[in-house]
Design an enzyme around this catalytic site. Sequence first.
Site, PDB file in Angstrom:
ATOM      1  N   TRP A 131     101.215 -31.636   6.785  1.00 24.70           N
ATOM      2  CA  TRP A 131     101.010 -32.228   8.115  1.00 24.70           C
ATOM      3  C   TRP A 131     100.750 -31.173   9.183  1.00 24.70           C
ATOM      4  CZ3 TRP A 131     105.419 -33.556  11.920  1.00 24.70           C
ATOM      5  CH2 TRP A 131     106.393 -32.571  11.910  1.00 24.70           C
ATOM      6  N   GLU A 184     113.607 -31.777   6.724  1.00 20.94           N
ATOM      7  CA  GLU A 184     113.669 -31.908   5.265  1.00 20.94           C
ATOM      8  C   GLU A 184     115.067 -31.748   4.688  1.00 20.94           C
ATOM      9  OE1 GLU A 184     110.789 -28.929   4.201  1.00 20.94           O
ATOM     10  OE2 GLU A 184     109.220 -30.448   4.177  1.00 20.94           O
TER      11      GLU A 184
HETATM   12  C1  BGC Z   1     108.388 -27.408   6.942  1.00 22.79           C
HETATM   13  C2  BGC Z   1     107.333 -28.470   6.970  1.00 22.79           C
HETATM   14  C3  BGC Z   1     105.973 -27.821   6.866  1.00 22.79           C
HETATM   15  C4  BGC Z   1     105.914 -26.942   5.630  1.00 22.79           C
HETATM   16  C5  BGC Z   1     104.613 -26.196   5.536  1.00 22.79           C
HETATM   17  C6  BGC Z   1     108.239 -26.562   5.697  1.00 22.79           C
HETATM   18  O1  BGC Z   1     109.173 -25.536   5.688  1.00 22.79           O
HETATM   19  O2  BGC Z   1     109.675 -27.981   6.929  1.00 22.79           O
HETATM   20  O3  BGC Z   1     107.411 -29.202   8.159  1.00 22.79           O
HETATM   21  O4  BGC Z   1     104.977 -28.773   6.789  1.00 22.79           O
HETATM   22  O5  BGC Z   1     106.946 -25.994   5.685  1.00 22.79           O
HETATM   23  O6  BGC Z   1     104.433 -25.360   6.623  1.00 22.79           O
END
Ligand code: BGC
Length: 798
Positions: free
Chosen positions: A354, A493
């Site tokens: 995203w 996350e």
């Molecule tokens: C973040 C995500 C992001 C991904 C790629 C992750 O550590 O939590 O929001 O899309 O890294 O950059």
Amino acid sequence: MANFKICYPDWKPEKLKLREALCTLGNGYFATRGAAEESKNDDYNYPGTYLAGGYNRAQSKISDRIIENEDLVNFPNWLYLNFRPEGGDWLNLAHCQVHEYEQNLDLRKGTLHRAFVVEDKQGRRSKIESRRFVSMRDMHNAALEWTLTPQNWSGTIEVASELDGTVINDGVKRYKDLESHHLAPVESKEVKEGGMLLVVETQQSKLVMAQAARTRIYEGGKRVNIKPEIQTLEMAIAQKFRLEVQEGHDVKIEKVIALYTSKDKAITEPSLEACDNIAMAGEFDELLYRHEQAWEKLWKNSDIALFNGDRTQQLLRLHIFHILQTASPNSIGLDVGIPSRGWHGEAYRGHVFWDELFITPFYNLRFPEITRSLLMYRFNRLDKAREAARKEGYKGAMFPWQSGSNGREESQTIHLNPDSGNWIPDNTHLQRHVNAAIAYNIWNYYISTEDQQFLSFHGAEMFLSIASFWASKASYNKKRERFEILQVVGPDEYHTSYPDSDEQGLKNNAYTNIMAAWVLQKALVVLDIIEKSTKQDLLERLEIDDKEIKHWEEVGKKMYVPFLEGNIISQFEGYGDLKEFPWEEYRKKYEDIQRLDRVLESEGDSPNKYKASKQADVLMLFYLFSTQQLKDIFNRLGYDFDENTLRQNVEYYRERTSHGSTLSRLVFSWILSRYDKQESWENFEALLISDFEDIQGGTTPEGIHLGAMAGSLDLIQRCFCGIEVSHEALWIKPMNLKQIDKIKFKIKFRGHWIVLSITKKVLRVSFEEGWSSSVAIGVIDRIYEFKKDEVKEFPLHQ
Ligand code: BGC
């Protein structure tokens, strides 16, 4: 021009991999890390060459389980160039005395320079200066040049110039148990005009890459014809030259390469193209001139001059530089997306997340054709997204959280916690909010460009398919008389399921629900805007009837949003029942708790139990929408939203966020700017250095963080300068920030180039050139009609 250089005045072996990522040179088609020419993969060096969209899948066995990952492939290292005096060792800085060392990345010209003096075990001192570039103008070419001067000796030397296909994917320690061999040999041979050719193929995706190289030697400015000895191996080819060198006299070695792949358009086959190219290519300086010209043009339209000290300026330019190296005019039509970590390393396997949401605003206002190309990458994978939705029992299109070659879900199913050594199930693929981000990007591209063609033929199809997906994913809760979205993971996350539950995902992540409601509300606007002749056809093809559209309207109005006490939006349903996290205790116990998930898992605990977030989640809403827009969205949903909502939510979540993603600082800086300018600036400064100083302690050497880099630029333009694109005008409402004395940059709005210069007292707007003779620009609260070549000044902050 000042502040266009990143200079490293010393040789620090432990910092080399970080510098390699930051000194990567690329042109939106391929990129090569800033590794030393004479190095191979070892403790300090990691040469890497990546093709935009150059993926390969491979299976690995982890604890009796076969898993498959799709990786961004490390292709043959074209850089390798080395020398040794007769009877001596090949140059390796780790094994000799380094007397002087300097490395400069010239952002304006897109070149990397190294200059050093080394002394070998026999006391021979040599000076080496190197220059290199990956051509922004001739996208298949790259070149490097060494100037070698023996300082206290004369004699015979051997020079080796190699194309090394023995490389593997070894750039990320966490992936070391996974299959790392992706290349198979095709051909290696000597070719005409003193060149050599290496052709390899990826084992699963069958992507053929041909690299042809030409190495020439010059003494006293004249080319010397030395016939090299050729050494061919299955996966590598080298040219070895023997020559006499004299104390105090320079020898120049020039290596020009051509790189083609079977994905290229308008070619017969890669090796023929690479050989033809190398036979005709100009010399180093000719190619360099063309490359520098291309960069000059790019900078003219993309620079952001911030007159407040060298450091901020330098880092902003470093960010612009890496964004343009990842997706540039060369990328248009390549059918590749924008990877979250650049083509600068192997972290996250070059996948597209995203993060586009944070990157496209920079392109929208300068190179909208690049955004369009990135959106077309998604469009071309619409069928896969449809298939994914269908498999889960939904309508429309469900784009993957991580996307690679063909748009299937590429998120890993298990990942390694480097702190504990455990392999843990990975449920982050449940971040369905990526679909809302794609729709948001389509809308913002359209509103900045009014590109009807794109919207009618591609954008609307994606937008409506995403709306269809959200409407079918939302289920009606009779008791609440509202729609809900279940089994998802939000941007934070750390929370992927409820404590002690076996079920994956969470209920009603507020950010996801509100974004889904926004998509459904906006889909109705999109239907109004697109060409009437295509609308009917599109609705028929997508099997969307009036009943479904009515349903969208209803879901868009009745989506459930969970709240904690007062105006505090609950990150997801049940968040309020989680335990408070003992932040102070953990800050004392561990040096770094940014990645709290890993810390807790190592202790046999889980962040799922606590009110602790990795990054902004609810707060993303305040990042994407203005207060007025949010008021409208909430009111349409039948919820209150008052002036204090923002502040109360920020205060609540800022204490509960570990900033485990570089994106978090960006979002905090943005929203804090509305009421705590000092802290907003501090977050902006943390964001600026996040890659340069590798604040996450080891992630940048594996690849830059493009979302954070582009976000820092977007903060300047959309947040600090208050640029907002609306239907009626381009709005400019600069913020009064004590830290910024003057900003100057150029933006493109619906085909018009506009130059903005903002000081503490005056905003100067010049309408430079455009498709039509006038443009509507809103300043603070009034719209003005600007004629071409017109310049207007407005007093500020009186
Ligand atoms: C973040 C995500 C992001 C991904 C790629 C992750 O550590 O939590 O929001 O899309 O890294 O950059």
